[in-house]
Design an enzyme around this catalytic site. Structure first.
Site, PDB file in Angstrom:
ATOM      1  CD  GLU A 180      -2.938  -1.418   2.458  1.00 35.94           C
ATOM      2  OE1 GLU A 180      -2.770  -0.378   3.290  1.00 35.94           O
ATOM      3  OE2 GLU A 180      -3.376  -2.269   2.501  1.00 35.94           O
ATOM      4  CD  GLU A 234      -4.439  -8.165   1.918  1.00 30.37           C
ATOM      5  OE1 GLU A 234      -5.539  -7.049   2.200  1.00 30.37           O
ATOM      6  OE2 GLU A 234      -3.565  -7.501   1.763  1.00 30.37           O
TER       7      GLU A 234
END
Length: 379
Positions: free
Chosen positions: A156, A261
């Protein structure tokens, strides 16, 4: 009956009305396409929750750790490593012949403050932080060299507009902190797959930013294997076309794609977007927790259609997509029960809170299984 249910799961059976019938497995259904994995919490690999462990063994051939390999778990204090729990995670994968993923080496969240602090309150300098990063990565990746096959190296690093996030890593080291992290991971295990992992990169400026970042890394000779598209999604967003185009675009860069995810949020939200930032927190509102007593059938069927829609895209790109990992095993395990609003009852997975397959499970399997192989009953 509870013990009997556990035996059924371990044997790959489904308990319906007290009767055990053959239950298909995700890992077998997709074995010629891609790995199918799940993220695990400590209770599931430590022996504390044997029923969940049996379900994982029966259904998945890849595992990721939810939290036990993040910096604050492995090195909470300078030079003080705690590998006890992560060792159990890796041992579980090895004992069951699974593809083991490490998550995550460099992230702005769940990293102790001391990592970014200088001596005597002075600002930390680039060389010191680079050394801390290298020492941590070498210790962790080196310990599991040859065992953990793939690492989410940087997590991220992009903002929603596609530019680099102003994280402490970037503030102290500079934009090349990402390349350095990959370099250090490759030094520690030259055979490991190395991924950049992020949410919301299916469409728009953030996808453009991720593509630009990977092009830059590859042009500089950085040893990056692939990109992890997290796929924390909702029923309406992002569109399957966006997902299709994203996988196509990343594949054209000559890298692998992993869905890392995956979960589907069926609960109403104050804002419909793909913001999966762990720091996001919102006030409790009963109107945003409408299914506390159970999921209505129409929403259950919508979830099934959505999962089938996404898996159809993944199957289209098998070869580029090498792994599909669910972020959790059952509905009860999901982080979405507490994010971004604590205490909600969420239903984002293929298995319900009792570990029973939901209609979405069969919708996904139905994409590749012939009806003659059914051995199944709709719930």
């Amino acid at each position: 009956m509870k013990h009997f249910a556990s035996i059924c799961i371990a044997a790959g059976l489904l308990l319906v009305a007290g009767r055990a019938i053959s239950q298909p497995a995700l890992k077998e259904t997709f074995k010629d396409r891609f790995l199918v994995g799940a993220s695990l919490n400590e209770s599931q690999f430590s022996g504390e929750n044997p029923t969940a462990a049996d379900l994982i063994r029966a259904q998945f051939d890849s595992i990721s750790p939810e939290n036990v390999m993040k910096w604050d778990s492995l090195q909470p204090l300078p030079g003080k490593f705690n590998f006890q729990t992560s060792d159990r995670y890796v041992s579980f994968g090895l004992e069951n012949g699974m593809f083991i993923v490490g998550h995550t080496l460099v992230w702005h969240a769940q990293t102790p403050d001391w990592v970014f602090e200088g001596a005597n309150g002075k600002p930390l300098d680039r060389d010191t932080l680079l050394k801390r990063m290298r020492d941590h990565i070498h210790a962790v990746v080196g310990r599991y060299r040859g065992k953990v096959k793939s690492w989410d190296v940087v997590n991220e690093a992009l903002d929603g507009d596609g530019t680099l996030r102003t994280s402490p890593w970037r503030q102290v080291i500079g934009d090349d902190y990402i390349a350095k992290a990959f370099q250090f991971a490759h030094e520690a295990d030259p055979a490991a797959e190395l991924f950049y992992n992020d949410f919301g990169i299916e469409a728009g400026p953030k996808r453009d930013g991720a593509l630009a970042l990977i092009r830059k890394l590859k042009a500089a000779g950085v040893p990056i294997t692939g990109v992890g598209i997290q796929e924390h999604v909702g029923l309406p967003w992002p569109s399957s076309r966006d997902v299709d185009e994203a996988i196509t675009a990343f594949g054209r860069l000559g890298i692998k794609v992993a869905i890392t995810e995956l979960d589907i949020d069926v609960l109403p939200s104050r804002r419909q977007n793909v913001n999966a930032d762990v720091n996001r927190s919102e006030a409790v509102d009963p109107a945003l927790n409408p299914y506390a007593a159970g999921l209505p059938d129409d929403v259950q069927q919508a979830l099934a259609r959505r999962y089938a829609e996404l898996f159809a895209v993944y199957l289209k790109h098998h070869g580029t997509v090498v792994r599909v990992t669910f972020w959790g095993v059952t509905d009860g395990d999901s982080w979405l029960n507490n994010w971004p609003i604590r205490g909600r009852t969420s239903y984002p997975m293929l298995f319900d809170r009792a570990g029973r397959p939901k209609p979405a499970f069969y919708a996904v399997l139905g994409l590749v299984r012939d009806d003659s192989q059914s051995g199944r009953e709709r719930l």
